[in-house]
Design an enzyme around this catalytic site. Structure first.
Site, PDB file in Angstrom:
ATOM      1  N   HIS A  62      12.302   8.224   2.836  1.00 35.07           N
ATOM      2  CA  HIS A  62      10.980   7.420   2.761  1.00 35.07           C
ATOM      3  C   HIS A  62       9.938   8.477   2.867  1.00 35.07           C
ATOM      4  CE1 HIS A  62       8.464   4.257   2.534  1.00 35.07           C
ATOM      5  NE2 HIS A  62       8.956   3.309   3.228  1.00 35.07           N
ATOM      6  N   ASP A 117       8.818   5.770  -1.878  1.00 28.85           N
ATOM      7  CA  ASP A 117       8.314   4.549  -1.281  1.00 28.85           C
ATOM      8  C   ASP A 117       9.211   3.325  -1.656  1.00 28.85           C
ATOM      9  OD1 ASP A 117       6.081   5.418  -0.020  1.00 28.85           O
ATOM     10  OD2 ASP A 117       4.770   4.874  -1.547  1.00 28.85           O
TER      11      ASP A 117
END
Length: 203
Positions: free
Chosen positions: A175, A179
């Site tokens: 992450h 995204d």
């Protein structure tokens, strides 16, 4: 993070069956389900640069080619040989080269140069009946695809309940680099490609 999904494997299984029953004179290589997933992933990744990437320190590195890592269980533990520029190879070439890489990894004769510089990895545990899992990313790559087992599911079509083969996919991504939305778009596009593998072969 890991996103889990399934796709309708009906067309993929029919396509593989047609290869298995092809005339011997065509001299086609043995194509596995994993080979088909590798082929589809190599094409879809070309449209998703954020997934086909590496995170080195705080710098992102993007690639013009898809260098697919193929997770292989060996007597010395997990090794990940690389299928370079996979997006330029036909399904037959991917089938042949992936088996050669796996064989040399298992035998311990693989060239160390073929165990590095991957941009994305595929790990297949479907053989063991795993329906979903959290694959561990192969640094400095930013994502890894887990290929899971096939299960029978039901759905309603024109008011009739029908069964279909559903195959699981698990995408783990870093992450810090990717995204949730772009990771989800990649997985969605991969599902579409696999559900229409006959059409993908034309492109």
């Amino acid at each position: 993070l890991t996103h889990n999904t399934t796709f309708d494997a009906t067309k993929m299984l029919a396509f593989r069956e047609s290869l298995k029953t092809a005339p011997e004179g065509l001299d086609l290589p043995k194509v596995t389900i994993n080979d088909i997933v590798l082929f589809a992933a190599s094409r879809v990744l070309m449209k998703h640069a954020a997934i086909n990437a590496q995170l080195i320190g705080d710098k992102m590195r993007y690639f013009k080619h898809v260098n697919l890592g193929i997770a292989v269980d060996t007597p010395r533990g997990l090794l990940v040989p690389t299928l370079f520029a996979a997006e330029t190879k036909t399904l037959g070439e991917i089938a042949r080269e992936s088996k050669t890489l796996a064989k040399s990894a298992i035998e311990g004769s693989i060239n160390p140069d073929l165990l590095q510089n991957g941009t994305f990895t595929v790990s297949n545990v479907g053989l063991y009946g795993v329906e979903s899992f959290t694959p561990v990313i192969n640094p400095p790559q930013v994502a890894l695809l887990g290929v899971c087992s096939m299960t029978e599911r039901i759905r309603t079509v024109d008011g009739q309940i029908t069964a279909y083969p559903a195959m699981g996919l698990s995408l783990t991504y870093d992450h810090r680099a990717v995204d949730g939305a772009p990771a989800s778009r990649f997985l969605k596009d991969l599902v579409t490609a696999l559900e229409h593998i006959d059409l993908l072969m034309i492109g």
